[in-house]
Write an enzyme that holds these catalytic residues in place. Structure first.
Site, short mmCIF file in Angstrom:
data_model
loop_
_atom_site.label_atom_id
_atom_site.label_comp_id
_atom_site.label_asym_id
_atom_site.label_seq_id
_atom_site.Cartn_x
_atom_site.Cartn_y
_atom_site.Cartn_z
CD GLU B 62 73.74 36.49 75.11
OE1 GLU B 62 73.07 35.68 74.48
OE2 GLU B 62 74.06 37.69 74.97
CG HIS B 131 68.65 45.65 79.34
ND1 HIS B 131 67.54 44.84 79.00
CD2 HIS B 131 69.64 45.49 78.33
CE1 HIS B 131 67.82 44.49 77.64
NE2 HIS B 131 68.99 44.75 77.36
#
Lengths: 328, 326
Positions: B62, B131
């Protein structure tokens, strides 16, 4: 590759002396309070910056970390504008909003110094990606300190460059210490060019492991980097390590408890500028002390002019403060 | 041109496809965007149409996805970088905050960064503590880029096209549980919505509900219930957290004199805090009640569905909050 001629070598000498004199003045100006914030001097590393940057074509790219004065000057940024940036003036390269760590010139393809360790490494990959995407035959020279090889950005950016075969020369300036931590105390690999193996395959695909070079020898740096740049242009990423030494502290006010005076003096004696000066005197009959002294004097005058220019320049305004946050 | 009902997912796909056809400089990079077709199937078929140069699968990196997009955007192309979910944007925080948001300013306008980060937000799917974040307010804290939070297919399409065409970086946050929601969307390749403009999604005179995305969906349900009790809620959909359309909020508040802010993010330092502060600053004389806030509970989200739901906003919680102020 053709051997650089005498005039080219003298110009490299001029660049190295310019960096040295420029930064000596910066240190004074810092002590006097004209320069604020951090000031990371490049003194001792001039041969690496000058040798590497001069291996690029005009249309190639260079990007570096926060120890960026030497790279900016070697790339030909206007000396007055760089000094004005140091003093936070609106005539500076970033209008006084970037400072010592953030020197850039879009037109010269000097994409900046960056303050976060490793933060510029994926940007280098991205600039190379944009060049590749637009089918431009250009190379990105991404310089970094040894300290940045231990942050996640290094791994992610170098791996991505290998996956996408991006035209990047990753150049580690190993000046022996990441702030005050010696390389062998921070890295599993003491020879940092071996990191390239992590992104290469047995069949030779992936990143090329480039050489470990004597970063105090401008001619050796230039020769190795010229090869690396042409390799990257044709094949993709390559990692080169330059062994150099930072003769000053990490930043101003560094008590330097992590190394001995004798160690620093040893490197001072074999510093890159003195070495190159001796080389020029020995190898070129037409080069004598007087000729080199004339270069020194011209550089000193240029630096003095830059300081005068910067001191006479206006401060940024409120309008400057709030501009360029967004594209209007 | 005719409007037709399409899903939020189709709205995103068609916005991307149209903009990629329109401008060769636009390309997509991210995890599983190509061969897989996007983990939410938004870019299915894109690799076949546009090829591997413009639909670029990346490693799970990322920091490099965002950082490389910044570098590429600085040098004349227009990347759309996909972060599979906003939870992974934390890994890329430095690249977002110190690179994407800063290179224009700290180099005094020498560079523009025309890029979009597409990502998905939201809890409620039993994905556990790591998450299930809805941390948009954190990302809206920093100047230098915009934050989009579309709540309908119509908005998703018009806002994504606007984001891709704009020369500023945009963090475009999609809601992972709303991909199947349908609304009428103009069948027009130049349908773009203005950046930074909120939208009244329901008119009413008794209370202003300021919200976006999942909060919008729940607020519409709550408003129908409240109407049965004779309470007419006006629903202001912010659509963008930055630039924040505070004018539309204040204008509505001056009419209703009461406000509830509804969001899925955590309760401390969130959108509700900002809206409440601005209302008391700009409309103090119009206040008939304290501003109420509905947000997730101030805890991590658990796995078990029944208790996860307890922690999140709901129509019932919105109704209760409205009844506190009217």
């Amino acid at each position: 590759m053709a051997k650089p001629n005498k005039d080219t070598l003298l110009d490299w000498y001029r660049q190295m002396v310019l960096i040295r004199r420029f930064e000596e003045r910066c240190a004074e100006l810092y002590q006097q309070g004209y320069i604020g914030g951090f000031l990371h001097l490049y003194i001792g590393q001039e041969a690496t910056g000058v040798g590497a940057v001069n291996a690029l074509r005009k249309e190639d790219h260079v990007i570096t970390a926060y120890r960026d004065h030497g790279i900016a000057l070697a790339r030909g940024l206007d000396v007055n504008a760089v000094m004005a940036e140091m003093l936070g003036k609106r005539t500076g390269t970033s209008g006084g909003k970037g400072g010592s760590m953030h020197l850039a010139d879009r037109d010269l393809h000097m994409w900046g110094g960056y303050g976060i360790v490793g933060g510029h490494l994926p940007l280098a990959a991205g600039i190379a990606l944009a060049a590749q995407y637009q089918e431009k035959d250009e190379v990105v020279l991404a310089l970094m300190g040894d300290g940045s090889t231990n942050i996640g950005y290094f791994h992610e950016a170098l791996n991505l460059s290998a996956v996408w075969k991006l035209p990047v020369v990753w150049l580690i300036e190993n000046n022996q210490y990441g702030m005050g931590t010696a390389v062998e105390r921070a890295s599993g690999a003491k020879e940092l060019n071996r990191r390239a193996m992590a992104y290469s395959s047995e069949d030779g695909s992936g990143m090329k492991q480039g050489p470990r070079i004597d970063g105090m020898d401008v001619i050796a740096v230039h020769e190795a980097l010229s090869e690396a740049v042409e390799y990257a242009r044709s094949n993709g990423p390559i990692l080169v390590e330059s062994l150099t030494y930072r003769l000053e502290g990490h930043s101003m006010g560094d008590p330097q408890r992590y190394r001995t005076k004798e160690e620093v003096e040893g490197f001072q004696a074999s510093g890159p500028i003195g070495r190159f000066r001796e080389y020029l005197l020995e190898n070129y009959k037409s080069v004598d002390d007087a000729a080199l002294d004339r270069i020194d004097a011209a550089v000193l005058e240029q630096v003095n002019e830059a300081v005068a220019f910067a001191q006479a320049s206006d401060d940024p305004t409120f309008e400057d403060l709030i501009s360029h946050v967004y594209v209007d | 041109m005719a409007d037709r009902p399409i899903t939020y997912r189709e709205a995103l796909s068609s916005a991307l496809r149209e903009e990629m056809r329109r401008d060769e400089r636009v390309f997509i990079m991210g995890e599983e965007v190509g061969v897989w077709g996007g983990t939410y199937a938004v870019t299915r078929g894109f690799l076949e149409e546009f090829g591997a140069k413009r639909v670029r699968d990346t490693p799970i990196s990322e920091m490099a996805i965002v950082g490389a997009a910044v570098g590429a955007a600085m040098y004349g192309v227009r990347p759309i970088a996909e972060l599979m979910t906003i939870n992974f944007a934390f890994v890329a925080m430095d690249a977002i905050v110190n690179s994407m948001a800063k290179v224009r300013y700290m180099f005094n306008g020498q560079y523009t960064v025309p890029m979009v980060i597409r990502t998905t937000t939201g809890g409620g799917k039993q994905l556990g503590a790591t998450h299930s974040h809805a941390p948009e307010p954190i990302f809206a804290h920093f100047p230098g880029y915009y934050v989009a939070v579309p709540g309908t297919a119509y908005d998703a399409k018009g806002m994504l096209k606007a984001s891709i065409r704009d020369d500023n970086p945009v963090m475009f946050v999609e809601h992972s549980t709303m991909l199947q929601r349908r609304s009428e969307v103009p069948d027009d390749e130049d349908f773009v919505l203005p950046i930074g403009k909120g939208d009244i999604k329901r008119e009413g005179s008794d209370v202003t509900i300021v919200t976006y995305q999942k909060g919008l969906e729940y607020s519409l349900i709550a408003a129908d219930e409240l109407a049965k009790d004779g309470i007419e809620a006006e629903i202001v959909d912010l659509r963008w957290l930055r630039p924040l359309d505070i004018d539309i909020v204040i204008e509505s508040f001056k009419k209703t004199n009461r406000c509830v802010v509804v969001e899925e993010s955590l309760p401390m330092y969130n959108v509700g805090a900002e809206i409440a502060a601005q209302i008391q600053l700009h409309a103090f004389d119009y206040m008939d009640a304290p501003v109420q806030r509905v947000a997730a509970m101030d805890i991590p989200l658990p796995y078990a569905g029944k208790i996860e739901a307890m922690a999140l906003p709901s129509p019932e919680k919105i109704i209760a909050a409205v009844k506190e102020v009217v």
